[in-house]
Design an enzyme around this catalytic site. Sequence first.
Site, PDB file in Angstrom:
ATOM      1  N   GLY A 101      -4.432   5.915  -3.205  1.00 25.53           N
ATOM      2  CA  GLY A 101      -5.792   5.497  -2.874  1.00 25.53           C
ATOM      3  C   GLY A 101      -6.772   5.555  -4.034  1.00 25.53           C
ATOM      4  O   GLY A 101      -7.981   5.660  -3.813  1.00 25.53           O
ATOM      5  N   SER A 102      -6.261   5.440  -5.281  1.00 27.21           N
ATOM      6  CA  SER A 102      -7.226   5.502  -6.394  1.00 27.21           C
ATOM      7  C   SER A 102      -8.109   4.255  -6.422  1.00 27.21           C
ATOM      8  O   SER A 102      -9.288   4.330  -6.790  1.00 27.21           O
ATOM      9  CB  SER A 102      -6.519   5.715  -7.736  1.00 27.21           C
ATOM     10  N   ILE A 128       0.884  -7.570   6.848  1.00 22.46           N
ATOM     11  CA  ILE A 128      -0.260  -7.667   7.768  1.00 22.46           C
ATOM     12  C   ILE A 128       0.082  -8.739   8.804  1.00 22.46           C
ATOM     13  O   ILE A 128       0.490  -9.848   8.435  1.00 22.46           O
ATOM     14  CB  ILE A 128      -1.539  -8.090   7.001  1.00 22.46           C
ATOM     15  N   HIS A 159      -3.051  -6.838  -7.206  1.00 24.61           N
ATOM     16  CA  HIS A 159      -1.673  -6.801  -7.685  1.00 24.61           C
ATOM     17  C   HIS A 159      -1.721  -6.348  -9.141  1.00 24.61           C
ATOM     18  O   HIS A 159      -2.570  -6.827  -9.900  1.00 24.61           O
ATOM     19  CB  HIS A 159      -1.062  -8.210  -7.556  1.00 24.61           C
ATOM     20  N   ASP A 164       1.332 -12.490  -2.298  1.00 26.45           N
ATOM     21  CA  ASP A 164       0.832 -12.663  -3.674  1.00 26.45           C
ATOM     22  C   ASP A 164       0.509 -14.106  -4.045  1.00 26.45           C
ATOM     23  O   ASP A 164       0.534 -14.459  -5.220  1.00 26.45           O
ATOM     24  CB  ASP A 164       1.859 -12.106  -4.701  1.00 26.45           C
ATOM     25  N   GLU A 221      -7.746  -1.846 -13.090  1.00 28.15           N
ATOM     26  CA  GLU A 221      -7.827  -2.133 -11.647  1.00 28.15           C
ATOM     27  C   GLU A 221      -9.086  -1.511 -11.067  1.00 28.15           C
ATOM     28  O   GLU A 221      -9.785  -2.110 -10.252  1.00 28.15           O
ATOM     29  CB  GLU A 221      -6.610  -1.555 -10.912  1.00 28.15           C
TER      30      GLU A 221
HETATM   31  C1  GRF Z   1      -1.985  -0.263  -7.543  1.00 22.55           C
HETATM   32  O1  GRF Z   1      -1.323  -0.353  -8.757  1.00 22.55           O
HETATM   33  C2  GRF Z   1      -2.148  -1.629  -6.917  1.00 22.55           C
HETATM   34  O2  GRF Z   1      -2.281  -2.644  -7.860  1.00 22.55           O
HETATM   35  C3  GRF Z   1      -0.867  -1.801  -6.156  1.00 22.55           C
HETATM   36  O3  GRF Z   1      -0.559  -0.525  -5.654  1.00 22.55           O
HETATM   37  C4  GRF Z   1      -1.151   0.468  -6.485  1.00 22.55           C
HETATM   38  C5  GRF Z   1      -1.991   1.330  -5.594  1.00 22.55           C
HETATM   39  O4  GRF Z   1      -2.513   2.439  -6.253  1.00 22.55           O
HETATM   40  N1  GRF Z   1      -1.009  -2.823  -5.141  1.00 22.55           N
HETATM   41  P1  GRF Z   1      -3.614   3.329  -5.547  1.00 22.55           P
HETATM   42  O5  GRF Z   1      -3.060   3.742  -4.184  1.00 22.55           O
HETATM   43  O6  GRF Z   1      -4.855   2.506  -5.424  1.00 22.55           O
HETATM   44  O7  GRF Z   1      -3.796   4.510  -6.456  1.00 22.55           O
END
Ligand code: GRF
Length: 217
Positions: free
Chosen positions: A22-23, A103, A119, A160, A189
């Site tokens: 969940g970062s 989903i 992604h 995707d 991200e």
């Molecule tokens: C991220 O690298 C995202 O791109 C992918 O899954 C990972 C999730 O990381 N879809 P987090 O749970 O947000 O830390």
Amino acid sequence: MSAIPAPPGARKRLAAFCSHGGSNFAAIADAAQRGEVPLEVVVMVHNNAQAGAKAKAIARGIPTEWVPGHACTDEEAHARRLLEILEGYRIDLIALAGFMQRIPTEIVRRYAGRMTNIHPALLPLFGGAGFYGHRVHEAVFAAGMKVSGPTVHLVDEEYDRGPILMQRAVPIHDCATPEEIAARVLVEEHRLYPETLGLLAQGRFRIEGRRATLLSL
Ligand code: GRF
């Protein structure tokens, strides 16, 4: 990003869907709480009781909903349960943030243009079935790529493949392992996802077929 908080009425109500750490969810919630984007993260939906995202939601005072797909008898029941939550929280936007479950089609259709995914590679490269989690960075590393980076796209019925909203290239020519690539891309991200959602909340994208164009102010 603007630091002037949007008035409450102008903020879109967002649900984040997570399966693991969940970062990205935390980055979105923090940007919203700082008033940098016109969003209010009102619920975190997860399908994994052990998801690290849960503690992050609790720490931020954001309600959580656990919807384990396997506990629903079929796709219809799964969709019904999700819809109940989405309607209950009056959700405008859904952000998939490391959500590792399909989903239901009904939800994808109902939230078309309002559901995003992140992604960790530059789509359409290294995407689609089989490209998830660490496998993405392993494939990028094996291909000897010199740049990688996150893609935020709208979700449609194919993995995707929805229109790309934003991408950001990250130099990886000096990365010695897939783990190093993952860490470097993740930093980006956390910037790109809140920023893109803020733009989507402001209606700044024009969608024509598979193309999304960022409209200038
Ligand atoms: C991220 O690298 C995202 O791109 C992918 O899954 C990972 C999730 O990381 N879809 P987090 O749970 O947000 O830390």
